[in-house]
Design a protein around this motif. Structure first.
Motif: not given
Length: 716
Positions: A290-294, A306-317
């Motif tokens: 699972d993704e934990v950091r971007l 925003s596109f990458l955050l959405d793809r990885f289901e990641m929040t900005k924090d």
């Protein structure tokens, strides 16, 4: 247990001590959350101390760059393992709290704030401090806007010949979904206009840089009219020539990104029949957890972020926008490429104890007296020689060894194989679940088994972390056990970088203890009471607490009482509470804790008698030592175990006494040296932060590691 108590568990001596009645003692709830530092935040504080070395102008320049890389590598592992675990806990039990009272969501919020501050500082150190300093030394990273014509032409050819054939961009559409991104790999998201050969116009493509490619390329000086140490980042080359991958289309933007994934893995101890197969199965999925950091290039447009955050289901924090390469770790390549010893630590050669120089028969030396080695100040070669001689000695009947991390090409392993091929009984306990060394250990197990070594994979549910070697030797009509016990791994390379103790002994009781532990690991039978060793998960935890309680009893009887611990981490709550009780009773406690410390010193009425310091220097402090004043008859133990729950209850660990007064006085001297350090030591404050210690006016500078290095270089 909110008040002092004295256990009647360490002999009958306590019966003669006068202890104050319980009702006269202050009653304080030692489980209050404000008495504890969050483990994850403490680990981030350690990483800040590592990064501080990169800012220290007294440290050689290339070593400063190395510390920067280490701080980045540490942060990678922190997210892969520790943050991943907190995220999982938030999903499973969001209301769960640790000893500090924080629930998973609260922890993640604080981690995010502190981690972002740390990353911002890492890139500031790189861009504002190190790159300008390196440039002054003619070590330059040439930006693509500064390439000369000759450099540009050479890089064009390099891209066409070396990169273009192996790069495989993926244009995103319904037939080409967003690809699986490998953990910590270098990737690019590319914005495009125009149509491809099939009339498609997705607008975006993903390019993954193969891990086989170097991340830093050195310009050939003559061909490019460059300086001898001019470099270019792989990412700069790809940025410059990425358009050649998209014939007929126009590249609007190209931005680096990197994903960190959960890299811990879970093996269900109750459901597995074959530990080897279970570990092999988990390894296959590690790179796609699972993704934990971007991490993304700071210049990346908001829409693409925003596109990458959405793809990885990641929040900005968990998003980090960085001003430079997304993987600073790879800057370590520079250190090897630049032949500048003047910018590195001065060369250092570990010494060999004179006992081994005067007598080549290592067993005769050990038979005469116990021998203590302090690595890396003293050489690891006697440990290798111990096994080499055991492998060929005709009167050696058996060798038993634990291996946790040992390296791919190890002289230790070669000696074990040679012994087995010579017909000796060789048993090796390999821990397959040594994090990030699992694959190497699986290969090592296969190699040993091919040589007819008896290989055991430890105990299901308990990592075998003890560092033990036993050699059974026939001497006349007797069989004698020779042992080596250590605080660090049997790894010659890390023995040059980590500080550790190792003990050689042929003490009868100690040898019998080690034999019994090996029998337990191989047969899974119960071990009868050990003579001298303290062992996890059975007697180490209770043994340490009993000895703390003994110091409490001495203090309550008006006697001088003192405890000195040196470890990598202290987390386990019952031990912390025992130390708090000791402090309340007046026991003077000195803790030298390199990394995580959940104990808070300096709390009025609780821990004002506790001092905690951390040493960060040239070598990684790794030795574990537990010393108790014992009314003037000091007891000193060295161990493979830190003061953590996992070491106390979920691992097989060995804690061994240093019984020779000469040797334990030497360790006490070493501890005093660490406690006197006023150059590379940091003191823990009650709020969880650390303050670097500096020498006072007219006080000589003391660097503990340098002092120990010089003392052992000049030993008689």
């Amino acid at each position: 247990m909110f008040f002092y108590r004295a256990l009647q568990t360490d002999g009958q001596f306590m019966a003669n001590l006068t202890v104050a009645p319980k009702e006269t003692l202050q009653i304080i709830d030692l489980q209050r959350p404000e008495f504890y530092i969050n483990r994850e935040l403490s680990l981030l504080e350690f990483n800040k101390r590592v990064l501080a070395q990169a800012k220290d102008e007294n440290v050689p320049l290339l070593e400063r760059l190395n510390y920067l890389c280490i701080s980045c590598s540490n942060l990678d592992e922190f997210y892969e393992v520790r943050v991943a675990g907190v995220i999982q806990m938030e999903a499973i039990d969001p209301k769960a709290t640790g000893q500090d009272g924080l629930n998973p969501h609260e922890q993640l919020e604080l981690i995010s704030v502190n981690a972002h501050e740390l990353v911002t500082e890492q890139y500031r150190v790189l861009n504002e401090l190190l790159i300008p300093k390196l440039k002054q030394e003619n070590i330059r990273f040439i930006r693509r806007t500064d390439w000369t014509e000759a450099q540009h032409q050479w890089l064009q050819t390099y891209f066409s010949d070396q990169l273009l054939p192996i790069l495989s961009p993926v244009g995103l559409d319904s037939a080409h979904p967003f690809p699986r991104i490998l953990n910590k790999s270098l990737n690019f998201i590319i914005s495009l206009t125009g149509k491809d050969a099939f009339g498609r116009n997705s607008g975006r493509a993903i390019l993954q840089a193969p891990r086989s490619l170097p991340r830093i390329i050195q310009f050939p000086a003559e061909e490019t009219q460059s300086g001898p140490t001019d470099f270019v980042f792989l990412s700069s080359i790809i940025h410059a020539f990425v358009g050649e991958l998209f014939n007929g289309m126009h590249v609007k933007g190209c931005y680096q990104f990197r994903v960190t994934r959960n890299s811990d893995f879970f093996v269900d101890d109750d459901a597995i029949d074959d530990l080897l197969l279970a570990v092999q199965g988990e390894l296959a999925t590690r790179n796609y957890g699972d993704e934990v950091r971007l991490e993304i290039d700071a210049n990346c447009p908001d829409e693409t972020v925003s596109f990458l955050l959405d793809r990885f289901e990641m929040t900005k924090d968990r998003l980090f926008l960085v001003d430079g390469p997304v993987n600073l770790n790879r800057l370590q390549e520079i250190i090897a490429l630049v032949g500048r010893p003047d910018l590195k630590f001065a060369s250092f050669k570990p010494t060999t104890p004179l006992q081994f120089s005067r007598n080549t028969d290592i067993f005769a030396v050990i038979k005469k007296q116990d021998i203590l080695l302090h690595h890396p100040f003293e050489s690891f070669s006697p440990v290798v020689e111990f096994l080499r001689q055991a492998a060929v000695a005709p009167d050696v009947l058996a060798i038993k060894q634990t291996l946790y991390r040992t390296g791919a090409e190890s002289p230790i392993v070669n000696a074990l194989i040679k012994a087995a091929m010579a017909g000796k009984e060789v048993t090796v306990v390999i821990e397959l679940r040594a994090r990030f060394d699992e694959k190497d250990n699986i290969s090592l197990a296969a190699k040993l088994q091919e040589a007819a070594v008896h290989v055991v994979y430890g105990v299901v549910g308990y990592k075998t972390h003890a560092k033990m070697c036993l050699v059974l030797k026939r001497e006349g009509k007797e069989l004698r056990n020779y042992v080596h016990l250590g605080t660090g791994n049997y790894h010659p390379k890390t023995a040059l970088l980590y500080t550790d103790y190792g003990l050689f002994s042929c003490d009868k009781d100690l040898g019998e203890d080690v034999r019994r532990v090996f029998a337990q690991l191989t047969s899974l039978g119960k071990v009868s009471k050990l003579n001298k060793l303290l062992q996890s998960p059975f007697t180490l935890h209770s043994g340490i607490i009993e000895k703390i309680e003994r110091e409490i009893a001495y203090a309550q009887a008006g006697k001088a009482a003192k405890i000195i611990f040196k470890a990598n981490a202290i987390v386990e709550e019952q031990i912390i509470q025992a130390l708090y009780r000791a402090s309340q009773a007046g026991v003077k406690i000195k803790l030298i804790i390199r990394g995580i410390c959940c104990l808070k010193p300096g709390i009025p009425g609780v821990s004002e008698n506790i001092e905690v310091r951390s040493i960060i220097g040239r070598f990684l402090e790794h030795a574990r030592v537990y010393a108790f004043a014992n009314d003037g008859n000091w007891e000193v133990y060295a161990a493979s175990a830190d003061l953590m729950n996992r070491n106390m209850f979920q691992r097989v660990e060995a804690c061994f006494p240093i019984e020779s007064k000469r040797l334990h006085n030497r360790i006490l001297h070493d501890l005093d040296t660490y406690l006197s350090d006023n150059s590379q030591s940091w003191s823990l404050q009650a709020n969880g932060s650390y303050k670097q210690n500096h020498r006072k006016r007219n006080e000589a500078a003391i660097q503990a590691q340098t002092v120990l290095m010089q003392e052992l270089q000049n030993q008689p």
